[in-house]
Design an enzyme around this catalytic site. Sequence first.
Site, PDB file in Angstrom:
ATOM      1  N   GLY A  34      -6.125  -4.368   1.347  1.00 51.87           N
ATOM      2  CA  GLY A  34      -5.121  -5.048   1.496  1.00 51.87           C
ATOM      3  C   GLY A  34      -4.042  -5.146   0.309  1.00 51.87           C
ATOM      4  CB  CYS A  35      -1.394  -7.274  -0.917  1.00 55.20           C
ATOM      5  SG  CYS A  35      -0.049  -7.213  -2.241  1.00 55.20           S
ATOM      6  CG  PHE A  36      -0.795  -2.331  -4.901  1.00 54.38           C
ATOM      7  CD1 PHE A  36       0.033  -3.187  -4.812  1.00 54.38           C
ATOM      8  CD2 PHE A  36      -0.731  -0.910  -4.312  1.00 54.38           C
ATOM      9  CE1 PHE A  36       1.411  -2.706  -4.836  1.00 54.38           C
ATOM     10  CE2 PHE A  36       0.827  -0.643  -4.212  1.00 54.38           C
ATOM     11  CZ  PHE A  36       1.572  -1.508  -4.625  1.00 54.38           C
TER      12      PHE A  36
END
Length: 193
Positions: free
Chosen positions: A20-22
């Site tokens: 997912g989003c870092f």
Amino acid sequence: MNSEASNDAGERQVAIFAGGCFWCLEPVFLELRGVLDVESGYTGGHARNPSYEAVCGGDTGHAEAVRIEFDPRQVSYRDLLDVFFGIHDPTTPNRQGHDVGTQYRSAIFAVDDTQRREALDAIARLENGDGNDGVPLFDAPIVTEVVSFTEWFPAENYHRRYYERNPHQGYCAAVISPKMAKFRRRFAALRTG
């Protein structure tokens, strides 16, 4: 850009995860003992020197990922895998919550054959319910890709320690803060301090 990740037998090793989003991954791994550095970036795609905007467009093939440098004498790769699987949903292809697209896929970018085997063993353990009375941990099959690491592109500087610098920003408060609270409870024994 690092075209090759070092997996020295000494004090530093590298793990590369996409889940997912870092922005969600970086603060978790920064709180683990034995983690020396965490860098957000892009890997697993075909474009050279991708930008955040290009990766978000979904056309470069890259995943948002974190590159974790760690001391294996303090935290094992298996511990990192346990945290990785404990902080995201590895059963949803190309999606984490409201973040949708191949850039948000669940993937482990193994730097060598040992990491590849450990990652595959971790997935088998979770799917077989080992250590969980034979009950799989997730209600659906794990779709996490286990692939060989090829090339790393650091994200733009404004992504570095984004959550730490912007804890009250909407996404951080609504998505990352609850994830951090859950992580802190579940993995207290692996945290620094």
